[in-house]
Design a protein around this motif. Structure first.
Motif, PDB file in Angstrom:
ATOM      1  N   VAL A  61       9.553   9.779   7.020  1.00 19.68           N
ATOM      2  CA  VAL A  61      10.746   9.076   6.538  1.00 19.68           C
ATOM      3  C   VAL A  61      10.379   7.690   5.995  1.00 19.68           C
ATOM      4  N   VAL A  62       9.363   7.057   6.568  1.00 24.06           N
ATOM      5  CA  VAL A  62       8.952   5.735   6.091  1.00 24.06           C
ATOM      6  C   VAL A  62       8.084   5.851   4.836  1.00 24.06           C
ATOM      7  N   PHE A  63       7.136   6.789   4.814  1.00 24.23           N
ATOM      8  CA  PHE A  63       6.163   6.872   3.731  1.00 24.23           C
ATOM      9  C   PHE A  63       6.769   7.371   2.425  1.00 24.23           C
ATOM     10  N   VAL A  64       7.666   8.324   2.488  1.00 25.15           N
ATOM     11  CA  VAL A  64       8.217   8.897   1.251  1.00 25.15           C
ATOM     12  C   VAL A  64       8.965   7.843   0.425  1.00 25.15           C
ATOM     13  N   PRO A  65       9.881   7.061   1.006  1.00 23.94           N
ATOM     14  CA  PRO A  65      10.521   6.012   0.192  1.00 23.94           C
ATOM     15  C   PRO A  65       9.542   4.983  -0.349  1.00 23.94           C
ATOM     16  N   GLY A  67       6.465   5.528  -1.168  1.00 21.44           N
ATOM     17  CA  GLY A  67       5.794   6.168  -2.295  1.00 21.44           C
ATOM     18  C   GLY A  67       6.659   6.198  -3.535  1.00 21.44           C
ATOM     19  N   VAL A  68       7.935   6.487  -3.366  1.00 22.73           N
ATOM     20  CA  VAL A  68       8.851   6.516  -4.515  1.00 22.73           C
ATOM     21  C   VAL A  68       8.961   5.133  -5.150  1.00 22.73           C
ATOM     22  N   VAL A  69       9.122   4.103  -4.307  1.00 22.39           N
ATOM     23  CA  VAL A  69       9.224   2.732  -4.821  1.00 22.39           C
ATOM     24  C   VAL A  69       7.934   2.322  -5.537  1.00 22.39           C
ATOM     25  N   LEU A  71       5.764   4.296  -7.059  1.00 19.98           N
ATOM     26  CA  LEU A  71       5.678   5.000  -8.339  1.00 19.98           C
ATOM     27  C   LEU A  71       6.621   4.390  -9.367  1.00 19.98           C
ATOM     28  N   LEU A  72       7.822   4.032  -8.944  1.00 18.88           N
ATOM     29  CA  LEU A  72       8.762   3.411  -9.873  1.00 18.88           C
ATOM     30  C   LEU A  72       8.234   2.067 -10.374  1.00 18.88           C
ATOM     31  N   ALA A  73       7.609   1.303  -9.478  1.00 21.31           N
ATOM     32  CA  ALA A  73       7.030   0.024  -9.900  1.00 21.31           C
ATOM     33  C   ALA A  73       5.878   0.244 -10.877  1.00 21.31           C
ATOM     34  N   ALA A  74       5.069   1.274 -10.628  1.00 20.36           N
ATOM     35  CA  ALA A  74       3.944   1.560 -11.527  1.00 20.36           C
ATOM     36  C   ALA A  74       4.431   2.001 -12.898  1.00 20.36           C
ATOM     37  N   GLN A  75       5.579   2.708 -12.939  1.00 20.19           N
ATOM     38  CA  GLN A  75       6.117   3.160 -14.217  1.00 20.19           C
ATOM     39  C   GLN A  75       6.599   1.993 -15.077  1.00 20.19           C
ATOM     40  N   PHE A 308      -1.968   6.019  -8.037  1.00 21.11           N
ATOM     41  CA  PHE A 308      -2.589   6.631  -6.862  1.00 21.11           C
ATOM     42  C   PHE A 308      -1.899   6.209  -5.574  1.00 21.11           C
ATOM     43  N   LEU A 309      -1.536   4.918  -5.476  1.00 20.18           N
ATOM     44  CA  LEU A 309      -0.914   4.421  -4.249  1.00 20.18           C
ATOM     45  C   LEU A 309       0.393   5.153  -3.976  1.00 20.18           C
ATOM     46  N   GLY A 310       1.228   5.309  -5.003  1.00 19.52           N
ATOM     47  CA  GLY A 310       2.497   6.007  -4.821  1.00 19.52           C
ATOM     48  C   GLY A 310       2.305   7.462  -4.450  1.00 19.52           C
ATOM     49  N   PHE A 311       1.393   8.145  -5.131  1.00 15.28           N
ATOM     50  CA  PHE A 311       1.144   9.558  -4.826  1.00 15.28           C
ATOM     51  C   PHE A 311       0.565   9.723  -3.423  1.00 15.28           C
ATOM     52  N   ALA A 312      -0.279   8.787  -3.008  1.00 17.32           N
ATOM     53  CA  ALA A 312      -0.860   8.878  -1.666  1.00 17.32           C
ATOM     54  C   ALA A 312       0.233   8.782  -0.598  1.00 17.32           C
ATOM     55  N   TYR A 313       1.149   7.839  -0.759  1.00 16.15           N
ATOM     56  CA  TYR A 313       2.254   7.721   0.198  1.00 16.15           C
ATOM     57  C   TYR A 313       3.131   8.968   0.188  1.00 16.15           C
TER      58      TYR A 313
END
Length: 353
Positions: A61-65, A67-69, A71-75, A308-313
């Motif tokens: 529950v902690v890691f998935v959000p 990771g999403v945040v 990835l959005l920042a990387a985009q 990579f950081l977002g996908f890893a999370y």
């Protein structure tokens, strides 16, 4: 004779008892403490199914959000990457690139046209990227002298700088070593239409490096004076602490593909803007099959582009949630009594194995 023997025996026995008593008196008892007596409180958690499932679910529950945040920042990061090492070779030298880069009489000037695909907010970071360059090679990393760089009293010290220690006439090189000798020497200038885009090269290095690793009173001397020139030449009137291109370069990279900061542009770029890059293609990557790329990039609160950081999370969080559901189903379908001795291997019947 018997009395003498008895007396002697009594005397020996008495001296032995006295020695034992003396040793006991001299022996100090260790000071009592819960640490030395291993009486400190200890926690021994029992990993029950509920605890295991709860921990996995909480991590997911902690890691998935996160990771999403990420990835959005990387985009939100906008990058323009242009490989120019092949494009800047004259057509008549494409079959012999090494001769082209080693021939000083051939001009190395090159012009590249970049198109901005998406609006880029300042500051815009200018990087050069090298591929297949192993700065982490053991001999390369060791070929420097840190004492020479930070202490003017040891500026003539060149130990461990082989093979770039002295000039042909025996003068010490400052800064010495292969790392400094191979300093990147391509240059870039940018224009948008008729407007020049100034590249700010101040504070591109780490502050700790400028203040503690490179002295303000050590100046380059005898640098790049040999028969074989490795890279950029340094201004002998500027101290090492202000030679920021050198400071950035000498913080060696861990991987063979790396980027190093060249400067910053403090101008907003609009979508579909055309940027003209005039560069000097001086650095020799052709001898080892390397690649050179120019990178213009923006940054977010998370830094540069890093998917990579977002996908890893996301992967770790998704895996934890999957395991939480899998263990829950396993516990519901085939529950096991906690602490049941019948599941011990020596209590199980051979037929049940």
């Amino acid at each position: 004779m018997m009395m003498d023997g008895g007396a002697a025996g009594t005397s020996n026995g008495g001296s032995g008892a006295d020695g034992d008593a003396a040793r006991r008196n001299n022996t100090r008892m260790p000071k009592y403490s819960k640490f030395t007596q291993q009486e400190l409180p200890a926690c021994k958690p029992i990993l029950t199914p509920k605890w295991v499932v709860s921990v996995f679910f909480l991590v997911g529950v902690v890691f998935v959000p996160v990771g999403v945040v990420s990835l959005l920042a990387a985009q939100d990061v906008v990058e323009i990457i242009d490989r120019y090492d092949h494009a800047c070779v004259p057509p008549n030298m494409t079959d012999n690139k090494l001769a082209y880069i080693q021939n000083e009489t051939i001009p190395k000037d090159c012009t590249r046209i970049l198109t901005v695909t998406k609006e880029m907010k300042q500051p815009i970071y200018v990087y050069y990227q090298l591929d297949n360059f192993y700065q982490n090679h053991r001999r390369y990393v060791k070929s420097r002298n840190d004492a020479q760089l930070r202490d003017y009293k040891k500026s003539n010290t060149t130990t461990s700088c082989d093979p770039e220690r002295f000039t042909a006439d025996g003068k010490p090189i400052v800064p010495c070593g292969l790392i400094a000798w191979s300093l990147f020497n391509d240059t870039y200038s940018f224009t948008r239409g008729k407007d020049n885009l100034t590249v700010d090269k101040k504070d591109i290095s780490w502050k700790s490096d400028r203040e503690h690793k490179f002295a303000k009173n050590v100046y380059p001397s005898n640098f790049q004076n040999g028969a074989l020139i490795g890279g950029k030449k340094l201004n002998s009137s500027i101290p090492l602490s202000e030679q920021e291109d050198l400071i950035v370069w000498m913080r060696t990279a861990a991987l063979p593909t790396f980027r190093k900061l060249y400067g910053r542009i403090y101008v907003d770029l609009k979508a579909n803007d055309t940027i003209t890059v005039r560069l000097s293609n001086n650095y020799n990557t052709y001898s080892f099959g390397g690649k050179k790329k120019l990178v213009l990039s923006t940054a977010t609160w998370l830094g540069g582009k890093n998917d990579f950081l977002g996908f890893a999370y996301l992967i770790v969080g998704g895996l934890c949630i999957f395991l939480a559901f899998a263990f829950t189903l396993l516990y519901l379908i085939k529950p096991r009594k906690l602490g049941d001795h019948n599941y011990l291997s020596w209590n199980r019947h051979p037929a049940g194995r």
